[in-house]
Design a protein around this motif. Structure first.
Motif, PDB file in Angstrom:
ATOM      1  N   ALA A   1       2.233  12.374 -25.039  1.00  0.00           N
ATOM      2  CA  ALA A   1       1.823  12.621 -26.220  1.00  0.00           C
ATOM      3  C   ALA A   1       3.162  12.392 -27.242  1.00  0.00           C
ATOM      4  O   ALA A   1       4.193  12.723 -26.953  1.00  0.00           O
ATOM      5  CB  ALA A   1       1.221  14.065 -26.435  1.00  0.00           C
ATOM      6  N   ALA A   2       2.985  12.284 -28.735  1.00  0.00           N
ATOM      7  CA  ALA A   2       3.877  12.238 -29.638  1.00  0.00           C
ATOM      8  C   ALA A   2       3.438  13.155 -30.659  1.00  0.00           C
ATOM      9  O   ALA A   2       2.194  13.056 -31.247  1.00  0.00           O
ATOM     10  CB  ALA A   2       4.196  10.653 -30.096  1.00  0.00           C
ATOM     11  N   GLY A   3       4.106  13.906 -31.417  1.00  0.00           N
ATOM     12  CA  GLY A   3       3.778  14.697 -32.521  1.00  0.00           C
ATOM     13  C   GLY A   3       4.659  15.480 -33.236  1.00  0.00           C
ATOM     14  O   GLY A   3       5.913  15.155 -32.825  1.00  0.00           O
ATOM     15  N   LYS A   4       4.350  16.080 -34.272  1.00  0.00           N
ATOM     16  CA  LYS A   4       5.194  16.806 -35.098  1.00  0.00           C
ATOM     17  C   LYS A   4       4.707  18.197 -35.500  1.00  0.00           C
ATOM     18  O   LYS A   4       3.514  18.322 -35.900  1.00  0.00           O
ATOM     19  CB  LYS A   4       5.369  15.946 -36.641  1.00  0.00           C
ATOM     20  N   THR A   5       5.484  19.118 -35.781  1.00  0.00           N
ATOM     21  CA  THR A   5       4.842  20.436 -36.259  1.00  0.00           C
ATOM     22  C   THR A   5       5.266  20.564 -37.713  1.00  0.00           C
ATOM     23  O   THR A   5       6.233  19.857 -38.253  1.00  0.00           O
ATOM     24  CB  THR A   5       5.675  21.465 -35.502  1.00  0.00           C
ATOM     25  N   GLY A   6       4.941  21.510 -38.355  1.00  0.00           N
ATOM     26  CA  GLY A   6       5.109  21.688 -39.378  1.00  0.00           C
ATOM     27  C   GLY A   6       4.734  23.157 -40.119  1.00  0.00           C
ATOM     28  O   GLY A   6       3.621  23.804 -39.651  1.00  0.00           O
ATOM     29  N   THR A   7       5.503  23.801 -40.924  1.00  0.00           N
ATOM     30  CA  THR A   7       4.959  25.268 -41.517  1.00  0.00           C
ATOM     31  C   THR A   7       5.122  25.225 -43.014  1.00  0.00           C
ATOM     32  O   THR A   7       6.403  24.945 -43.497  1.00  0.00           O
ATOM     33  CB  THR A   7       5.946  26.179 -41.021  1.00  0.00           C
ATOM     34  N   GLY A   8       4.268  25.471 -43.639  1.00  0.00           N
ATOM     35  CA  GLY A   8       4.095  25.251 -45.111  1.00  0.00           C
ATOM     36  C   GLY A   8       4.814  26.605 -45.730  1.00  0.00           C
ATOM     37  O   GLY A   8       5.445  27.479 -45.189  1.00  0.00           O
ATOM     38  N   GLU A   9       5.291  26.311 -47.286  1.00  0.00           N
ATOM     39  CA  GLU A   9       6.075  27.007 -47.887  1.00  0.00           C
ATOM     40  C   GLU A   9       5.263  28.699 -47.630  1.00  0.00           C
ATOM     41  O   GLU A   9       4.121  28.737 -47.860  1.00  0.00           O
ATOM     42  CB  GLU A   9       5.727  26.929 -49.345  1.00  0.00           C
ATOM     43  N   LEU A  10       6.132  29.781 -47.577  1.00  0.00           N
ATOM     44  CA  LEU A  10       5.910  31.257 -47.525  1.00  0.00           C
ATOM     45  C   LEU A  10       4.813  31.425 -46.211  1.00  0.00           C
ATOM     46  O   LEU A  10       3.984  32.052 -46.321  1.00  0.00           O
ATOM     47  CB  LEU A  10       5.134  31.791 -48.760  1.00  0.00           C
ATOM     48  N   ASP A  11       4.864  30.342 -45.241  1.00  0.00           N
ATOM     49  CA  ASP A  11       4.007  30.302 -44.126  1.00  0.00           C
ATOM     50  C   ASP A  11       2.614  30.520 -44.259  1.00  0.00           C
ATOM     51  O   ASP A  11       1.647  31.215 -43.637  1.00  0.00           O
ATOM     52  CB  ASP A  11       4.478  31.578 -43.162  1.00  0.00           C
ATOM     53  N   ARG A  12       1.978  29.752 -45.433  1.00  0.00           N
ATOM     54  CA  ARG A  12       0.838  29.750 -45.731  1.00  0.00           C
ATOM     55  C   ARG A  12       0.008  28.817 -44.851  1.00  0.00           C
ATOM     56  O   ARG A  12      -1.084  28.852 -44.890  1.00  0.00           O
ATOM     57  CB  ARG A  12       0.424  29.241 -47.258  1.00  0.00           C
ATOM     58  N   SER A  13       0.628  27.838 -44.297  1.00  0.00           N
ATOM     59  CA  SER A  13      -0.095  27.042 -43.433  1.00  0.00           C
ATOM     60  C   SER A  13       0.785  26.520 -42.084  1.00  0.00           C
ATOM     61  O   SER A  13       2.062  26.709 -42.448  1.00  0.00           O
ATOM     62  CB  SER A  13      -0.433  25.739 -43.994  1.00  0.00           C
ATOM     63  N   ALA A  14       0.181  26.264 -41.128  1.00  0.00           N
ATOM     64  CA  ALA A  14       0.907  25.880 -40.011  1.00  0.00           C
ATOM     65  C   ALA A  14       0.361  24.659 -39.301  1.00  0.00           C
ATOM     66  O   ALA A  14      -0.971  24.718 -38.963  1.00  0.00           O
ATOM     67  CB  ALA A  14       1.298  26.956 -38.974  1.00  0.00           C
ATOM     68  N   TRP A  15       1.110  23.711 -38.915  1.00  0.00           N
ATOM     69  CA  TRP A  15       0.564  22.264 -38.603  1.00  0.00           C
ATOM     70  C   TRP A  15       0.930  21.736 -37.360  1.00  0.00           C
ATOM     71  O   TRP A  15       2.028  22.035 -36.990  1.00  0.00           O
ATOM     72  CB  TRP A  15       0.795  21.328 -39.802  1.00  0.00           C
ATOM     73  N   PHE A  16       0.049  21.056 -36.571  1.00  0.00           N
ATOM     74  CA  PHE A  16       0.786  20.384 -35.456  1.00  0.00           C
ATOM     75  C   PHE A  16      -0.089  18.878 -35.418  1.00  0.00           C
ATOM     76  O   PHE A  16      -1.635  19.111 -35.565  1.00  0.00           O
ATOM     77  CB  PHE A  16       0.279  20.940 -34.085  1.00  0.00           C
ATOM     78  N   ALA A  17       0.354  17.889 -35.798  1.00  0.00           N
ATOM     79  CA  ALA A  17      -0.136  16.416 -35.717  1.00  0.00           C
ATOM     80  C   ALA A  17       0.395  15.728 -34.738  1.00  0.00           C
ATOM     81  O   ALA A  17       1.539  15.468 -34.497  1.00  0.00           O
ATOM     82  CB  ALA A  17       0.457  15.865 -37.115  1.00  0.00           C
ATOM     83  N   ALA A  18      -0.405  15.445 -33.743  1.00  0.00           N
ATOM     84  CA  ALA A  18       0.049  14.637 -32.661  1.00  0.00           C
ATOM     85  C   ALA A  18      -1.036  13.521 -32.078  1.00  0.00           C
ATOM     86  O   ALA A  18      -2.219  13.735 -32.459  1.00  0.00           O
ATOM     87  CB  ALA A  18       0.406  15.537 -31.608  1.00  0.00           C
ATOM     88  N   TYR A  19      -0.572  12.935 -31.026  1.00  0.00           N
ATOM     89  CA  TYR A  19      -1.614  11.762 -30.479  1.00  0.00           C
ATOM     90  C   TYR A  19      -1.090  11.155 -29.097  1.00  0.00           C
ATOM     91  O   TYR A  19       0.145  11.306 -28.973  1.00  0.00           O
ATOM     92  CB  TYR A  19      -1.590  10.641 -31.568  1.00  0.00           C
ATOM     93  N   THR A  20      -2.031  10.983 -28.467  1.00  0.00           N
ATOM     94  CA  THR A  20      -1.857  10.070 -27.281  1.00  0.00           C
ATOM     95  C   THR A  20      -2.015   8.510 -27.520  1.00  0.00           C
ATOM     96  O   THR A  20      -2.410   8.407 -28.644  1.00  0.00           O
ATOM     97  CB  THR A  20      -2.882  10.411 -26.259  1.00  0.00           C
ATOM     98  N   PRO A  21      -1.736   7.758 -26.855  1.00  0.00           N
ATOM     99  CA  PRO A  21      -1.965   6.427 -27.116  1.00  0.00           C
ATOM    100  C   PRO A  21      -3.525   6.166 -27.745  1.00  0.00           C
ATOM    101  O   PRO A  21      -3.687   4.939 -28.211  1.00  0.00           O
ATOM    102  CB  PRO A  21      -1.954   5.684 -25.920  1.00  0.00           C
TER     103      PRO A  21
END
Length: 836
Positions: A631-651
């Motif tokens: 898998a390939a992916g990226k995490t992210g946390t929004g300003e003031l921790d209002r959102s938390a993301w994980f965007a990832a993919y397999t082939p």
């Protein structure tokens, strides 16, 4: 007195020759050089009056005159191609006769039909991709009321919005129809030239289809209806048949759907808002589609201003009118759970892609086969429930009340949306968390910056090509070079990393590196790359600038899944879809073309993927390893921790999961601090765990597949020697004495022996010669001395020698630290609660 001499050139007449005969030998033509006999009328008259003129000569003169006129009128050259005025007049009269005949025939032949099926509209049926039923969108909500029960100001608001001259105009307005057709043909937008009478005919007797046959019928029925029925009858019918959104047909149903009251209790402001909805019921619902609030308010103001112009409201009343916020949506019980989110997303797709307009779709009777895979949809719901919802305790923890989740999964090869999670229950939380546009995407935007760098062959400020191994300074609050406005972003946890490679900066989501990179590439170029990948150009807060690298824009989960699907497809962008097929009464509707296009080069996409593989293997996304697939992916946390993301993919599968904080009562965006009993919620936590369980189940029937990548030149090279930093890290809050003489100490995952790490400060203090950021090294650093075999909690240093701030050969469990300050720092990771 002798006779006068004959004119020159004329043969004398023999007085013995009878009239009409010529003397033998005489030549009727004048000799060469003699003047021709008169050919005009005047000459003919003179000949008639002349003594001895014959009748034959007079007839000949008239014939010659007529021939001369005909020769003069004869058209030559290009003039022969133009019709004469007689031809034009004849054609006009013939056309007028045909039109009049057609109008008379149409009026006589077209009869007012009974109410159409839309007056008692059917339901639409939505199917999973395997043909089993996903949902049915419910029965029609319609309650007819007499015009006397509708407040006059509400009637006037509708007229101000749709047809201000209704009471004085005819049933049809040909000029308006022609003007609307011209504006549509010339690209000024699709416009309606219909009067309220025509709209009522369309609503009640015909249908919403845009065909010439329907328009002709509408024209004649409206004329007949206008002659046979009163204006009040037509207005009452129009108000009771119009669609206002929220499955509400008629003004009474709309009053209940939006304001929870009968139509007779509506205020002028509320009536004006309902009149606004007639123009675009779905787009102007400010609760269901908050991103359209600006347009809805503009239309509402247009309605009120129209009332003032017509004298139906005073300027003082207009000035005092406040926008009436509509109530929450009360969806039908049949759309509970995820069904309502899916149905609304599919409807939006159909309308936005102009397959059907919302009024026509609301008529019902359509059988819609979607791209939603039943098994994967179930897997997604189960993953969210197992990994997050089952752990929420809103009665015990107040912070758990604000937790929301959205997720979307797309097949990158086809662009088909195979699963979507919109919220805990459509009947409890109406707004779809997968399609909303009010949360920052945070660090999930960073891969787009690097992809743009490769796509544009970008270089650093000192001319080095940007590759995964290009070295940047990752110190906290390092000011970005190359901007007119000072910008010095903070790193997560206030951690300074020294000089690190782009690959490591991606693993650890270092803000200062990508803020500098987006300037190096060019903010406008990065924006265009993001748009090409699939981010809508009108995304809120999509402003070019250094901060965009940190994900300040507010794209939806669906938008981000689309963009990551383009990376997974080696840079080929295929527009997403929710729909496989739409049929009605045996007819299949055409669907929009979705031809793939190369958004970025394969090298740009694949090199970005290679770095995102490292994020999962070594960086902030290691929780995704539980999926059991590369898998390939990226995490992210929004300003003031209002959102938390994980965007990832397999082939072969792309999924984005986001957690969001929103107050259930006020709707305001809230931080996720303390939710689920944790101090902070990061993208590498619950979102990545949800992703891993879903992906493992969704791909259970397929073997793991490795990525087939074609990388840019230099993507596998060792780190480049570091340049001299033209902008050493010194924020306004720092002084030279605050910085250690060597590179910053290694951040650790757990507290150091002898103290607790809190925000990068080691309890127990500071060693001589510098401060250890993120933790304390047992054994410390001696003044100018040497520490051999020093052990750091969370990592073993073997044979590490510290001399004057320099560490040589230090081996940790996370990677290798090599060289003095300005060297590379690989594999560093801040404490778990600081991860993005």
């Amino acid at each position: 007195m002798s006779d006068p001499s004959p004119p020159p050139g004329w043969t004398p007449r023999d007085p013995d020759t009878p009239d009409g005969q010529q003397a033998p030998g005489a030549d009727a033509r004048p000799p060469s050089g003699a003047a021709a006999p008169p050919q005009n009328g005047k000459g003919a008259k003179g000949a008639k009056g002349a003594k001895g003129a014959t009748k034959a000569e007079r007839q000949q003169a008239k014939a010659e005159k007529k021939a001369a006129k005909k020769a003069k009128r004869k058209r030559t050259g290009w003039r022969r191609l133009l019709p004469t005025w007689r031809m034009v007049l004849g054609a006009f009269l013939l056309l007028t006769l045909l039109v009049c005949g057609g109008l008379v025939a149409g009026y006589l032949l077209v009869h007012i039909p009974p109410a159409n099926a839309a007056a008692t509209a059917q339901s639409n049926v939505y199917l999973y991709t395997d043909g089993t039923q996903l949902a049915r969108d419910g029965e029609v909500n319609r309650v007819n009321v007499p015009l006397s029960q509708i407040p006059l100001t509400v009637q006037e608001a509708v007229l101000a919005a749709e047809d201000r001259d209704f009471h004085s105009e005819r049933a049809v307005d040909p000029a308006a129809m022609l003007r609307a057709a011209w504006n549509t043909a010339t690209g000024k937008g699709t416009q309606s030239g219909s009067t309220i009478t025509q709209q009522y005919v369309k609503n009640y007797y015909l249908g919403q289809e845009q065909t010439i046959k329907r328009k002709v019928k509408e024209f004649f029925i409206a004329i007949k209806l206008g002659r046979e029925k009163s204006k009040n009858y037509i207005l009452e019918g129009y108000l009771n048949t119009s669609y206002f959104g929220r499955n509400a047909y008629g003004i009474q149903a709309a009053a209940q759907a939006y304001y929870g009251k009968d139509v007779g209790k509506l205020t002028t402001a509320e009536g004006a808002y309902l009149a606004t909805l007639l123009n675009s019921p779905s787009a102007f619902d400010v609760v269901a589609h908050p991103q359209g609030r600006g347009r809805a308010l503009a239309r509402w103001n247009y309605v009120l201003d129209g009332m003032v112009k017509k004298g139906w409201m005073t300027p003082a009343e207009r000035a005092a009118t406040q926008f009436p916020e509509p109530g929450k949506v009360r969806p039908a019980a049949g759309l509970s759970g995820q069904r309502g989110y899916l149905v609304e997303a599919i409807k939006d797709y159909i309308v936005e892609n102009k397959i059907l307009d919302d009024k026509t779709l609301a008529e019902g009777g359509y059988r819609i086969t979607t791209t939603i895979d039943k098994a994967r949809q179930t897997a997604m719901v189960d993953a969210v429930n197992d990994k997050m919802v089952s752990k929420l305790e809103p009665d015990q923890r107040k912070a758990d009340r604000v937790v929301r989740t959205g997720a979307v999964s797309i097949d990158p090869a086809t662009g088909k949306v195979v699963a979507m999670y919109g919220g805990i229950d459509y009947t409890k939380q109406y707004v779809n968390n997968a399609t909303r546009h009010d949360y920052q995407v945070a660090s999930t935007f960073k891969p787009f910056v690097f992809a743009s760098a490769v796509q544009n062959d970008s270089h650093t400020q000192d001319g080095r090509t940007i590759t995964p191994y290009t070295i940047y300074n990752g110190d906290n609050k390092r000011r970005v070079v190359g901007t007119r406005i000072p910008y010095a972003p903070e790193n997560e946890g206030q951690v300074s990393y020294g000089n690190i490679t782009v690959n490591t900066a991606t693993d650890l989501s270092v803000n200062t590196v990508f803020a500098q990179m987006v300037v190096d590439v060019g903010t406008d170029k990065v924006k265009q790359t993001a748009i090409a990948l699939g981010i809508p150009e009108n995304t809120p807060n999509f402003d070019p600038g250094p901060a965009m690298a940190l994900g300040t824009m507010q794209a939806s989960v669906l938008d981000m899944t689309q963009a990551y699907a383009t990376l997974a497809a080696h840079g080929r962008h295929t527009p997403h879809t929710f729909v496989e097929k739409i049929t009605k009464e045996g007819d299949t509707l055409p669907l929009p073309a979705r031809d793939p296009a190369q958004a970025v080069s394969r090298e740009a996409a694949d090199t970005t993927t290679s770095m995102l593989v490292s994020v999962v293997d070594n960086g902030t996304g290691t929780a995704a390893l539980a999926a059991g697939h590369p898998a390939a992916g990226k995490t992210g946390t929004g300003e003031l921790d209002r959102s938390a993301w994980f965007a990832a993919y397999t082939p072969n599968l792309v999924t984005v999961v986001s957690m969001m904080g929103q107050d259930p009562d006020t709707g305001s965006l809230e931080s996720l601090y303390g939710a689920l009993g944790e101090a902070r919620i990061g993208g590498g936590g619950y979102p990545a765990r949800i992703w891993a369980q879903y992906t493992k189940t969704a791909l259970a029937d397929s073997d793991p597949v490795d990525f087939d990548l074609e990388l840019m030149p230099g993507a596998n090279r060792p780190p480049q020697p570091p340049p001299v930093d033209p902008n050493p890290s010194q924020s306004e809050e720092e002084t030279p004495g605050d910085r250690p003489s060597g590179r910053p100490g290694r951040p650790t995952r757990t507290p150091s022996t002898g103290g607790q790490t809190n925000g990068g400060q080691t309890t127990g203090g500071q060693t001589t010669g510098g401060q250890t950021t993120g933790g304390q090294t047992t054994g410390g650093q001696t003044t100018g001395g040497q520490t051999t075999g020093g052990q750091t909690t969370g990592g073993q240093t073997t044979g590490g020698q510290t001399t004057g701030g320099e560490t040589t050969g230090g081996q940790t469990d996370s990677g290798t630290t090599t060289g003095p300050q300005g060297g590379t720092t690989e594999g560093l990771r801040p404490p778990a609660d600081l991860l993005e």
